[in-house]
Design an enzyme around this catalytic site. Sequence first.
Site, mmCIF file in Angstrom:
data_model
loop_
_atom_site.group_PDB
_atom_site.id
_atom_site.type_symbol
_atom_site.label_atom_id
_atom_site.label_comp_id
_atom_site.label_asym_id
_atom_site.label_seq_id
_atom_site.Cartn_x
_atom_site.Cartn_y
_atom_site.Cartn_z
ATOM 1 N N HIS A 73 -3.608 -5.370 0.162
ATOM 2 C CA HIS A 73 -3.102 -5.855 1.446
ATOM 3 C C HIS A 73 -3.088 -7.387 1.504
ATOM 4 C CE1 HIS A 73 -2.808 -2.040 3.617
ATOM 5 N NE2 HIS A 73 -3.778 -1.658 2.796
ATOM 6 N N SER B 58 2.979 -12.567 39.131
ATOM 7 C CA SER B 58 1.647 -12.060 39.478
ATOM 8 C C SER B 58 0.611 -13.166 39.337
ATOM 9 C CB SER B 58 1.277 -10.918 38.535
ATOM 10 O OG SER B 58 1.038 -11.435 37.239
ATOM 11 N N GLY B 59 0.995 -14.244 38.679
ATOM 12 C CA GLY B 59 0.020 -15.295 38.409
ATOM 13 C C GLY B 59 -0.610 -15.139 37.040
ATOM 14 N N GLY B 60 -0.338 -13.999 36.395
ATOM 15 C CA GLY B 60 -0.811 -13.806 35.015
ATOM 16 C C GLY B 60 0.060 -14.618 34.072
ATOM 17 N N CYS C 263 0.832 -1.208 0.000
ATOM 18 C CA CYS C 263 0.000 0.000 0.000
ATOM 19 C C CYS C 263 0.867 1.259 0.000
ATOM 20 C CB CYS C 263 -0.989 -0.058 1.169
ATOM 21 S SG CYS C 263 -2.314 1.133 0.989
ATOM 22 N N GLU D 46 -1.877 -9.170 3.729
ATOM 23 C CA GLU D 46 -1.911 -9.640 5.119
ATOM 24 C C GLU D 46 -3.330 -9.790 5.664
ATOM 25 O OE1 GLU D 46 -1.085 -6.755 4.003
ATOM 26 O OE2 GLU D 46 -1.549 -5.106 5.341
ATOM 27 N N SER E 50 4.117 -15.625 34.596
ATOM 28 C CA SER E 50 4.215 -17.068 34.843
ATOM 29 C C SER E 50 5.091 -17.734 33.785
ATOM 30 C CB SER E 50 2.827 -17.714 34.817
ATOM 31 O OG SER E 50 2.020 -17.148 35.812
#
Length: 535
Positions: free
Chosen positions: A189, A244-246, A103, A191, A250
């Site tokens: 495009h 954090s456990g996220g 583009c 993509e 992790s």
Amino acid sequence: MPNLNIIDEREEEKERDKVVVLDFGGQYSHLIVRRCRDLGVYTELIPYDIPIEELKRGIEVEEGKGKIKGIILSGSPFGIHDPGSPKCSYEILDLGIPVLGICYGAQLIAYILGGVVGEGRKAEFGRTELFFKDSELFDGLSENGRINVWMSHGDVIERLAIADIIGYTRNTPVAAFRSKDRIYGVQFHPEVHHTEKGDNILWNFLYNICGCDKNWTIESFVRDKIREIKREVGSDGRVMCGLSGGIDSSTTALLVNKAIGDRLTCIFVDNGLLRKGEKEAVLSTFRKNFKMKLVFVDAEERFLNGLRGVKDAEAKRMVIGGLFINIFEEVASKLGNVDFLAQGTIYPDRIESAKARSDSVASRIKSHHNVGALPEKLGLKLIEPIKDLYKDEVRKVAKELGMSPQILNQHPFPGPGLAARVIGEVTEDKLRICREASWIVEEELKRSRWYDRVWQAFAIVGDDVATGVLGDARSLGRIVTIRVVESKEAMTADFVKLPYDVLESMSKRITNEVKGVTWVTYAISSKPPSTIEPC
Ligand code: XMP
């Protein structure tokens, strides 16, 4: 699952080919990167004005970083002739490696090569039929030389000086071109999904034209990363990691643990702003299942005291960020001789913070405190093993490493925790309502099989109260707002059009089961103009 603890130290590290996408600000820039990675080549988005010397170094091989084998120029909201339109160094076409302009990128190449780009007279938007000639770029696309492509442009390339037209549409005489030295441009495009065989076109560019090796897979990423961490930390370096456990922290912790075992210490802080059941899940996953060294800090009181009387969203983030830093400093000094800090920064975090740095202060939206001042303050070296990954790639890595489904499949959760969802002052009562109501929202989504189809879902509570009837008596109670959004990478988001019966069961349960709530509303604004979290 491969046994990642046994990695052949002698296996020679292969250099990974890479392709870079110069970002001119187009809406699909990230998508180009994603498609190329999905096709098996490591691809990075970099600023359009990157100094040409840096690109030259990348082509000659940066140690441990892989060699740049091709360059893609993205689209842009600008036209070539607009004042201030972004232009890269013109030398980009003389580097001796293939270039594909998409583009605006194609128009820029045509312009640099002395062609004529006309302004906005023959704009073309949407699906269009492309008629193409045989070329390496369009190899194997279709028998009849036609495919449907997705167009989205105002300006058109009217004339090329030194290139061949290899594709046109009814409105666009130069929809694809090829110049000497493997320089290509496509006005459409490839993509986006709407372009038929778009992946084929990118595949041709990556493999037929750039000659890349297909070597970007999650398994190869994990293997290389573990090796890289080992090399970086050395044989006796020590690392700490805020868990954090996220999914991001992790995954970071697991990768570092696989590399250096118990020379990694994780720190998990209960700041009183966690989701229901989160503390128990983190402790059992990392201590029991993965047998990792984990320091647990119960800091609920400290955070709630720090937040007392603080109403402004940004001020709350500052208090929380500051307390995290203090706690990390304390733990680091107790642990002694820690050399590195591992952080779960991911690719969109880096892009958002780079944007935040370059934007004016006035346009800064929220300070995401987890990409912050911690390493400098602690005097530690930073390790960010997943900094090049998108969220869904992080999930794939986590799965490869054997992460528990609970952590793997949970929705993203902000660093400031429930404080991002309690509007105004954070009080115990509002936290309780937010936590319990969010739990119900999640449970109902799981029950109705919506949980995995949405990006984030939670409850919000503020200071507004509304009248309700309890038995015969009228009483005032809090208003809870349900927010459920779908998104890709959280850059934009739409509210989810949930069926009324799912919303109804959430509402009924929240008013029945969470004491002090009289009204439930649904947030129906998208990002932009709203953000996902209310504070
Ligand atoms: P917003 O609310 O800015 O959020 O649209 C975009 C995404 O980022 C998460 N978020 C944060 N994550 N620290 C984090 O680690 C933060 O301070 C923070 N604020 C928002 C949010 O949950 C959403 O996924």
